[in-house]
Enzyme design. Structure first.
Site, PDB file in Angstrom:
ATOM      1  N   ASN A  22       0.916  -1.135   0.289  1.00  0.00           N
ATOM      2  CA  ASN A  22       0.016   0.066  -0.046  1.00  0.00           C
ATOM      3  C   ASN A  22       0.861   1.080  -0.038  1.00  0.00           C
ATOM      4  OD1 ASN A  22      -3.100  -0.393   0.152  1.00  0.00           O
ATOM      5  ND2 ASN A  22      -2.220  -1.827   1.662  1.00  0.00           N
ATOM      6  N   ARG A  69       1.658   2.802  25.134  1.00  0.00           N
ATOM      7  CA  ARG A  69       1.280   3.211  23.571  1.00  0.00           C
ATOM      8  C   ARG A  69       1.235   4.715  23.574  1.00  0.00           C
ATOM      9  NH1 ARG A  69      -1.194  -0.882  20.746  1.00  0.00           N
ATOM     10  NH2 ARG A  69      -2.061  -2.656  21.871  1.00  0.00           N
ATOM     11  N   MET A  94       0.439  -2.317  11.872  1.00  0.00           N
ATOM     12  CA  MET A  94      -0.195  -3.026  12.724  1.00  0.00           C
ATOM     13  C   MET A  94      -0.358  -2.923  14.118  1.00  0.00           C
ATOM     14  SD  MET A  94      -0.931  -4.881  10.295  1.00  0.00           S
ATOM     15  CE  MET A  94      -1.899  -6.374  10.491  1.00  0.00           C
ATOM     16  N   ARG A  95      -0.584  -1.742  14.541  1.00  0.00           N
ATOM     17  CA  ARG A  95      -0.638  -0.918  15.828  1.00  0.00           C
ATOM     18  C   ARG A  95      -1.944  -0.258  16.016  1.00  0.00           C
ATOM     19  NH1 ARG A  95       2.127  -2.861  19.820  1.00  0.00           N
ATOM     20  NH2 ARG A  95       2.170  -1.166  20.731  1.00  0.00           N
ATOM     21  N   ASN A 111      -6.841   5.205   7.481  1.00  0.00           N
ATOM     22  CA  ASN A 111      -6.158   3.741   7.760  1.00  0.00           C
ATOM     23  C   ASN A 111      -6.975   3.131   6.339  1.00  0.00           C
ATOM     24  OD1 ASN A 111      -5.174   1.466   8.703  1.00  0.00           O
ATOM     25  ND2 ASN A 111      -7.048   0.829   9.269  1.00  0.00           N
ATOM     26  N   HIS A 113      -8.202  -0.759   5.427  1.00  0.00           N
ATOM     27  CA  HIS A 113      -8.276  -1.953   6.048  1.00  0.00           C
ATOM     28  C   HIS A 113      -9.115  -2.976   4.888  1.00  0.00           C
ATOM     29  CE1 HIS A 113      -9.494  -4.743   9.439  1.00  0.00           C
ATOM     30  NE2 HIS A 113     -10.754  -4.973   8.891  1.00  0.00           N
ATOM     31  N   SER A 140     -11.712  -1.102   3.013  1.00  0.00           N
ATOM     32  CA  SER A 140     -12.401   0.138   3.380  1.00  0.00           C
ATOM     33  C   SER A 140     -11.169   1.467   3.584  1.00  0.00           C
ATOM     34  CB  SER A 140     -13.086   0.134   4.493  1.00  0.00           C
ATOM     35  OG  SER A 140     -14.265  -1.022   4.508  1.00  0.00           O
ATOM     36  N   ASP A 145     -10.134   6.418  14.561  1.00  0.00           N
ATOM     37  CA  ASP A 145     -10.525   6.702  15.811  1.00  0.00           C
ATOM     38  C   ASP A 145      -9.661   5.883  17.001  1.00  0.00           C
ATOM     39  OD1 ASP A 145     -13.746   5.615  16.155  1.00  0.00           O
ATOM     40  OD2 ASP A 145     -11.738   4.504  15.984  1.00  0.00           O
ATOM     41  N   ASP A 149     -10.120  -0.250  14.205  1.00  0.00           N
ATOM     42  CA  ASP A 149     -10.823  -0.151  12.701  1.00  0.00           C
ATOM     43  C   ASP A 149     -12.430   0.335  12.788  1.00  0.00           C
ATOM     44  OD1 ASP A 149      -9.274  -3.314  12.379  1.00  0.00           O
ATOM     45  OD2 ASP A 149      -8.567  -1.466  11.579  1.00  0.00           O
TER      46      ASP A 149
HETATM   47  C1  GRF Z   1      -3.041  -5.128   3.374  1.00  0.00           C
HETATM   48  O1  GRF Z   1      -4.062  -6.019   3.090  1.00  0.00           O
HETATM   49  C2  GRF Z   1      -3.544  -4.103   4.365  1.00  0.00           C
HETATM   50  O2  GRF Z   1      -4.908  -3.808   4.167  1.00  0.00           O
HETATM   51  C3  GRF Z   1      -3.259  -4.614   5.747  1.00  0.00           C
HETATM   52  O3  GRF Z   1      -2.265  -5.348   5.687  1.00  0.00           O
HETATM   53  C4  GRF Z   1      -1.963  -5.946   4.399  1.00  0.00           C
HETATM   54  C5  GRF Z   1      -0.600  -5.567   3.768  1.00  0.00           C
HETATM   55  O4  GRF Z   1      -0.301  -4.407   3.645  1.00  0.00           O
HETATM   56  N1  GRF Z   1      -3.313  -3.721   6.799  1.00  0.00           N
HETATM   57  P1  GRF Z   1       1.000  -3.661   2.808  1.00  0.00           P
HETATM   58  O5  GRF Z   1       1.247  -4.852   1.755  1.00  0.00           O
HETATM   59  O6  GRF Z   1       2.147  -3.734   3.872  1.00  0.00           O
HETATM   60  O7  GRF Z   1       0.650  -2.512   2.542  1.00  0.00           O
END
Ligand code: GRF
Length: 224
Positions: A22, A69, A94-95, A111, A113, A140, A145, A149
């Site tokens: 992404n 955090r 991933m946090r 974000n 998702h 999406s 927030d 998600d």
């Molecule tokens: C993607 O499907 C994204 O939507 C999810 O993690 C997957 C890998 O994302 N959060 P990327 O290749 O690191 O952008």
């Protein structure tokens, strides 16, 4: 720089954790603003290589190096603000982020998702949909927030779950739409901003939608 002048010179910060496909889609797109910094919580994330190849500044902030955090998010905010970042995109990050980050960038943290929220929040959303035997899946783009998600949805892309699909085939079909939807929404937010409506924030007149073969896109828009 005043916050108004600050926003007149938008800059993007992208948070990543993994492969960065992404992020690559964002790097390859004309977003209407430069990507000033890519931050990863994982030092080995291939996303960092993608950014470096593109000449974008990177930094690694390992979340385990911080006592909470909130302390972690404060370090992220400091790194982003040092580069003049105005808008933040979570691209495979991933946090869970806290109000420390969200308050620093109000209504300006996005974000992507890989499910049609609010269905299937959290990790491995594609697998959740596949195992639920849904006939339609998708992705999406939403404002972040402090929930999981759960922020206001701005745009979604739906794809069919085809007969004979395995999970990898479904992931790949969704990912194609992620890579188109995310840069498109980011550019609209940067260049046209959001409109607050009684139903929540909306993109400002995002039509016409790009034509897509295998997908159905829908966006929340409003005329200001
Ligand atoms: C993607 O499907 C994204 O939507 C999810 O993690 C997957 C890998 O994302 N959060 P990327 O290749 O690191 O952008």
């Amino acid at each position: 720089m005043s916050s108004r002048a600050h926003l007149d010179h938008p800059k993007l910060g992208v948070l990543v954790s993994g492969s960065g496909t992404n992020l690559q889609a964002l790097l390859d797109a004309d977003l209407g603003a430069p990507i000033a910094l890519v931050i990863s919580n994982k030092k080995g994330a291939f996303a960092l290589e993608r950014a470096q190849k593109h000449g974008v500044k990177t930094c690694v902030l390992g979340h385990k190096d911080f006592e909470s955090r909130e302390h972690y998010d404060a370090a992220i905010v400091a790194a982003l603000e040092a580069e003049g970042v105005t808008h933040v995109v979570l691209a495979g990050f991933m946090r869970i982020v806290t109000s420390v980050l969200l308050d620093a960038f109000p209504r300006r943290v996005l974000n992507i998702h890989p499910s049609l929220l609010p269905a299937f929040p959290g990790i491995d959303a594609q697998k959740q949909a596949f195992e639920a035997r849904t006939l339609i899946a998708g992705c999406s783009v939403h404002l972040v927030d402090s929930g999981l998600d759960s922020g206001p949805i701005l745009a979604q892309a739906a794809v069919p779950v085809c007969p004979g699909d395995d999970l990898d085939a479904l992931r790949a079909r969704i990912l194609v739409e992620e890579h188109a939807l995310l840069p498109w929404v980011v550019r609209l937010v940067i260049t046209r901003g959001l409109v607050e409506t009684p139903e929540g924030p909306a993109l400002r007149s995002a039509l016409p939608l790009p034509s897509r073969s295998l997908a159905l896109w829908s966006v929340r828009t409003a005329e200001a």
